[in-house]
Design an enzyme around this catalytic site. Structure first.
Site, PDB file in Angstrom:
ATOM      1  N   LYS A  21      26.053  15.394  37.553  1.00 10.35           N
ATOM      2  CA  LYS A  21      24.868  15.710  36.744  1.00 10.35           C
ATOM      3  C   LYS A  21      25.324  16.566  35.569  1.00 10.35           C
ATOM      4  CE  LYS A  21      20.325  15.159  36.742  1.00 10.35           C
ATOM      5  NZ  LYS A  21      19.506  14.043  37.241  1.00 10.35           N
ATOM      6  N   ASP A  53      17.527  12.193  31.932  1.00 16.35           N
ATOM      7  CA  ASP A  53      16.757  12.984  32.904  1.00 16.35           C
ATOM      8  C   ASP A  53      15.708  13.709  32.059  1.00 16.35           C
ATOM      9  OD1 ASP A  53      16.741  13.964  35.858  1.00 16.35           O
ATOM     10  OD2 ASP A  53      16.631  15.838  34.760  1.00 16.35           O
TER      11      ASP A  53
END
Ligand code: NDP
Length: 451
Positions: free
Chosen positions: A125, A165
């Site tokens: 991430k 995201d």
């Protein structure tokens, strides 16, 4: 102290300020207790201690110039958590709240989520504390280019494949991909969530929202139910929320809420397909506040409250909840109110939107509860399908990708149920998702030896 508790204590001790990461580690490891007894080989090989430590963390300076020629500096992150199953894979978040603990929590969750999809993807991430809100397109472009100016050396189609995201949608992916292409002189599947004209996949924008609804549909089917005529509360109004609403409408449910970081809108008449299109235009093109919806459709608007606060305060009856905004948006009090107001099915479109106390309330009430790492895995699964299409250099049709997405969501649902039963917690999707995701990664790590 149990073996698992020892591992958790060590995680807390070495990074005491990373609260969200602790929360994610505790949530996963506590449910892995049955694997300790069943797989002594994992304990011997130090799998539990190794899986909570990222393979690599990159933190970097992101300097950029705003429209007034002022030089600003943000911090960039990429956490490459685990690549046992495939290249690191996970989104990039741009939001002022981003810090290392949040990126580590998201990267850790991603390991198990990606494992559940059955596709060859590791977990990672990234992100920055940059706030795209209120910035011009030029400012966002210059920021994205500066971010990629460092990130490009750490990623690659066989190494690490980021995606979007919160705060990173098609516009930001376009700027980052364009810059990567420029400096590497290669057109390759290094990012997913790309535009359709340059390597993106049909259904990728829809995938997380659709997938969450498909997962909820599978859970409902275990009780002989479906979405028809059901009252559904959705939070957020971004990518995941928008397509969750679209799919619920298609399946005959009625969505009565949306929110953003400023306000909640309740529309008891239902957010029908036309109103949903309006939300897409408002949020994706004009980038305006959700409050404008209530002005246009004369619905109720509650400033500075999230959907779950409003449901509690107004005792609004709902059947199904789809939290699609952000982490820890539902606390214990609001979870109790959901149960009291009739909610019997909750699928998490967002990552970790429920506090541990809220999860306990769901589980004690016997609610059908689909945790994020299973319920929202459709996004990354379709990113995996985008990677496959990029490698094959052949795009699939909308129907083909949607069919594969639905199949993957069904298979994730089944894996969760099978694992929950095999490890003595039948019907517990949290334990099922964590164990099914973990065991596959652990086996791969065992095969590699100590690396
Ligand atoms: P977006 O940026 O598109 O939308 C996020 C939405 O949540 C916006 O409406 C935002 O409001 C709202 N929001 C953010 N913080 C808060 C808050 N504190 N209170 C109330 N509302 C808030 O992001 P996504 O839709 O992509 O992501 C939503 C969630 O889904 C995240 O948890 C993400 O990690 C998760 N997720 C996303 C995937 C994807 O494919 N995009 C895949 C899997 C999970 P505002 O408009 O004011 O910013």
């Amino acid at each position: 102290m149990s073996f698992i508790n020892n591992v958790i204590e060590k995680v807390k001790h070495i990074d005491p300020e990373q609260k969200e990461f602790h929360q994610a580690v505790i949530e996963v490891l506590e449910t892995l207790e049955p694997t300790v007894e069943r797989h002594p080989e994992f304990v011997k090989a130090g799998i539990y201690e190794r899986i909570v430590e990222p393979e690599r963390v990159v933190m970097f300076r992101v300097p950029w110039v705003d429209d007034n020629d002022e030089i600003l500096v943000n911090r960039g992150f990429r956490v490459q958590f685990n690549n046992a199953l495939g290249p690191f894979k996970g989104g990039i978040r741009f939001h002022p709240s981003v810090n290392l603990g949040i990126i580590k929590f998201l990267g850790f969750e991603q390991i198990f989520k990606n494992s559940l999809t059955t596709l060859p993807m590791g977990g990672g991430k990234g992100g920055s504390d940059f706030d795209p809100k209120g910035k011009s397109d030029g400012e966002v472009m210059r920021f994205c280019q500066s971010f990629m100016r460092e990130l490009y050396r750490h990623i690659g189609p066989e190494t690490d494949v980021p995606a979007g995201d919160i705060g990173v949608g098609e516009r930001e992916i376009g700027y980052m991909y364009g810059y990567y292409k420029k400096i590497r002189n290669e057109h390759t599947g290094v990012l997913t969530g790309k535009g359709l004209d340059y390597g993106g996949s049909l259904i990728r924008p829809e995938a997380t929202g659709y997938g969450t609804v498909y997962f909820a549909q599978e859970m409902l089917a275990t009780r002989g139910q479906d979405f028809k005529g059901k009252i559904v509360a959705v939070s957020g109004s971004g990518n995941v929320a928008q397509y969750a609403i679209e799919k619920v409408n298609e399946l005959g449910g009625k969505v009565i809420s949306v929110c953003d970081s400023m306000a909640t809108v309740i529309d008891e008449a239902g957010i029908d397909p036309d109103k949903c299109c309006y939300i897409m235009e408002l949020k994706n093109i004009h980038r305006g506040p959700v409050q404008e919806y209530s002005e246009r459709y004369s619905s109720e608007c509650f400033l500075k409250k999230n959907v779950w606060d409003v449901i509690r305060e107004k005792s609004i009856k709902i059947d199904i909840a789809l939290p699609c905004a952000t982490q820890n948006e539902i606390d214990e009090q609001n979870a109790r109110a959901l149960v009291e107001n009739g909610c019997y099915c909750l699928a998490e479109g967002a990552n970790m939107p429920s506090t541990p106390e809220a999860v306990r309330v769901y589980q004690e009430s016997g609610m059908l509860y689909g945790p994020g790492k299973a319920a929202n895995a459709g996004g990354v699964a379709t990113s995996g399908l985008e990677m496959s299409q990029n490698s094959l250099k052949i795009p699939w049709t909308r129907e083909e990708v949607d069919r594969r997405l639905m199949q993957i969501m069904k298979s994730i649902h089944k894996s969760c149920l099978d694992a929950s039963e095999a490890y003595g917690r039948k019907g517990d999707y949290v334990t099922g998702a964590n164990i099914a995701g973990f065991v596959k990664v652990a086996r791969a790590m065992m095969a590699y030896g100590v690396v």
